[in-house]
Design an enzyme around this catalytic site. Structure first.
Site, PDB file in Angstrom:
ATOM      1  N   GLN A  98       0.829  -1.202   0.000  1.00  0.00           N
ATOM      2  CA  GLN A  98       0.000   0.000   0.000  1.00  0.00           C
ATOM      3  C   GLN A  98       0.864   1.253   0.000  1.00  0.00           C
ATOM      4  O   GLN A  98       0.349   2.357  -0.150  1.00  0.00           O
ATOM      5  CB  GLN A  98      -0.894   0.011   1.247  1.00  0.00           C
ATOM      6  CG  GLN A  98      -1.893  -1.133   1.327  1.00  0.00           C
ATOM      7  CD  GLN A  98      -2.594  -1.166   2.674  1.00  0.00           C
ATOM      8  OE1 GLN A  98      -2.027  -1.615   3.664  1.00  0.00           O
ATOM      9  NE2 GLN A  98      -3.821  -0.681   2.719  1.00  0.00           N
ATOM     10  N   HIS A 116      -1.142   1.559  -4.602  1.00  0.00           N
ATOM     11  CA  HIS A 116      -1.503   2.973  -4.504  1.00  0.00           C
ATOM     12  C   HIS A 116      -0.567   3.876  -5.302  1.00  0.00           C
ATOM     13  O   HIS A 116      -0.516   5.084  -5.067  1.00  0.00           O
ATOM     14  CB  HIS A 116      -1.534   3.399  -3.034  1.00  0.00           C
ATOM     15  CG  HIS A 116      -2.604   2.711  -2.247  1.00  0.00           C
ATOM     16  ND1 HIS A 116      -2.601   2.622  -0.871  1.00  0.00           N
ATOM     17  CD2 HIS A 116      -3.730   2.059  -2.650  1.00  0.00           C
ATOM     18  CE1 HIS A 116      -3.666   1.947  -0.460  1.00  0.00           C
ATOM     19  NE2 HIS A 116      -4.360   1.592  -1.521  1.00  0.00           N
ATOM     20  N   CYS A 124       2.482  14.531 -15.896  1.00  0.00           N
ATOM     21  CA  CYS A 124       1.650  15.608 -16.419  1.00  0.00           C
ATOM     22  C   CYS A 124       0.219  15.128 -16.627  1.00  0.00           C
ATOM     23  O   CYS A 124      -0.011  14.080 -17.242  1.00  0.00           O
ATOM     24  CB  CYS A 124       2.230  16.130 -17.725  1.00  0.00           C
ATOM     25  SG  CYS A 124       1.252  17.463 -18.461  1.00  0.00           S
ATOM     26  N   ASN A 209       1.671  -6.261  13.226  1.00  0.00           N
ATOM     27  CA  ASN A 209       1.255  -4.859  13.221  1.00  0.00           C
ATOM     28  C   ASN A 209       1.316  -4.326  14.644  1.00  0.00           C
ATOM     29  O   ASN A 209       1.119  -5.071  15.607  1.00  0.00           O
ATOM     30  CB  ASN A 209      -0.171  -4.721  12.672  1.00  0.00           C
ATOM     31  CG  ASN A 209      -0.510  -3.290  12.315  1.00  0.00           C
ATOM     32  OD1 ASN A 209       0.219  -2.638  11.564  1.00  0.00           O
ATOM     33  ND2 ASN A 209      -1.620  -2.779  12.835  1.00  0.00           N
ATOM     34  N   ILE A 228       8.824  -4.107  12.954  1.00  0.00           N
ATOM     35  CA  ILE A 228       8.864  -5.056  11.845  1.00  0.00           C
ATOM     36  C   ILE A 228      10.294  -5.431  11.489  1.00  0.00           C
ATOM     37  O   ILE A 228      10.610  -6.599  11.251  1.00  0.00           O
ATOM     38  CB  ILE A 228       8.133  -4.468  10.622  1.00  0.00           C
ATOM     39  CG1 ILE A 228       6.650  -4.294  10.945  1.00  0.00           C
ATOM     40  CG2 ILE A 228       8.311  -5.358   9.400  1.00  0.00           C
ATOM     41  CD1 ILE A 228       5.899  -3.449   9.942  1.00  0.00           C
TER      42      ILE A 228
END
Length: 237
Positions: A98, A116, A124, A209, A228
Site C-alpha cells: 500500500q 496505490h 503531467c 502490526n 517489523i
C-alpha cells in the site's frame, strides 16, 4: 512467536508479503491514521483527492511537497533489505504494498505490486510525461514543459487502483500458501481484501502490526507491538 513465524516460512512453498504504512514508519515516514499520522486533524478529501487537485490546488501542492521532502530525507531500513534477500533466494514470490515510497525497490525487491502508485515520480495531467518527484520542490515545479499540471503518480481518493498492479496482486494471492501482513491496519478497502482472499483460498495468515486489526480473528499467527525490522531480523538470523 518468532520461532513459529520462522517455521511457517520454512514450510511454505509460496509466500506473499503485504506491507502497509507501518513498514515505512520505521524508516522515519509518518503513517496516516495514528495520533501523529498525516490525517490527524485534517480532511484527506481536501488534501489528497481528485477534488482537492481540481478545487483546492494550493493545499494539494503543499501537502504533496511536504510528503516528497519527507520521502527524499528517508531510506529503506533493514526490514526492506531482508525482504529483498528473501525474494532473491526464492522464498518470497511477491510483495503487495500500500506504500508509495518505493523503498522495497530501492532495497532490491523486483516483484512488487504498488496498489496505490508511487510518490517517486510526478506526471503531467495533460501529456502524461513523467518527472522525478524532486521536481515538485523546484520553483515552478508543478508545471510540465507542455504547460500542463504535474501531479504525483499516486492513487488519489476518487481514483481506481491501477489495473495491472491489482491483477498481479490477485495472481500472487491466489498462489500463496503463506500470506504475511507487515504494518497494515487493514482498514482500507479494497486493499484489505487480499489477506481475506488468501485465507479463504487456504493460505496461512500472519499479521505483524503495532495495533490490532479487523482481521486479527482470521490470523494463524499474530504479532503485535513489535518493530517489523526487528521481527524480520530475528527470523533471518
Amino acid at each position: 512467536m518468532m520461532n513459529r513465524l520462522g517455521d511457517l516460512l520454512r514450510e511454505a512453498a509460496s509466500v506473499v508479503v503485504f506491507t502497509g504504512a507501518g513498514m515505512s514508519t520505521e524508516s522515519g515516514l509518518p503513517d496516516f491514521r495514528s495520533q501523529k499520522g498525516l490525517w490527524q486533524g485534517k480532511d484527506p478529501m481536501r488534501l489528497a483527492s481528485t477534488q482537492a487537485m481540481l478545487h483546492h490546488r494550493d493545499d494539494f501542492i503543499t501537502f504533496y511537497r511536504t510528503r516528497v521532502e519527507g520521502l527524499l530525507a528517508c531510506k529503506p531500513h533493514r526490514g526492506h533489505e531482508i525482504l529483498a534477500g528473501l525474494e532473491e533466494s526464492g522464498r518470497i514470490c511477491g510483495i503487495i504494498t500500500q506504500n508509495v515510497d518505493g523503498f522495497h525497490q530501492r532495497a532490491g525487491s523486483k516483484k512488487v505490486a504498488q496498489l496505490h502508485g508511487t510518490l517517486e515520480t510526478v506526471h503531467c495531467s495533460t501529456c502524461a510525461k513523467v518527472y522525478p518527484s524532486s521536481r515538485y520542490l523546484e520553483q515552478g515545479g508543478t508545471a510540465c514543459a507542455c504547460g500542463g499540471f504535474l501531479r504525483p503518480s499516486v492513487v488519489l481518493f476518487g481514483e481506481s487502483l491501477p489495473y495491472q498492479e491489482v491483477e498481479q496482486a490477485q495472481q500472487w494471492t491466489d498462489q500463496a500458501d503463506l500470506f504475511i501482513v507487515l504494518g497494515s491496519s487493514l482498514a482500507v478497502s479494497p486493499a484489505n481484501w487480499f489477506p481475506q482472499r488468501a485465507k479463504e483460498g487456504g493460505a496461512k495468515l500472519v499479521i505483524v502490526n503495532h495495533d490490532p486489526t479487523p482481521l486479527d480473528d482470521w490470523a494463524d499467527l499474530l504479532i503485535h507491538g513489535e518493530r517489523i525490522g526487528e521481527v524480520l531480523a530475528r527470523i533471518h538470523e
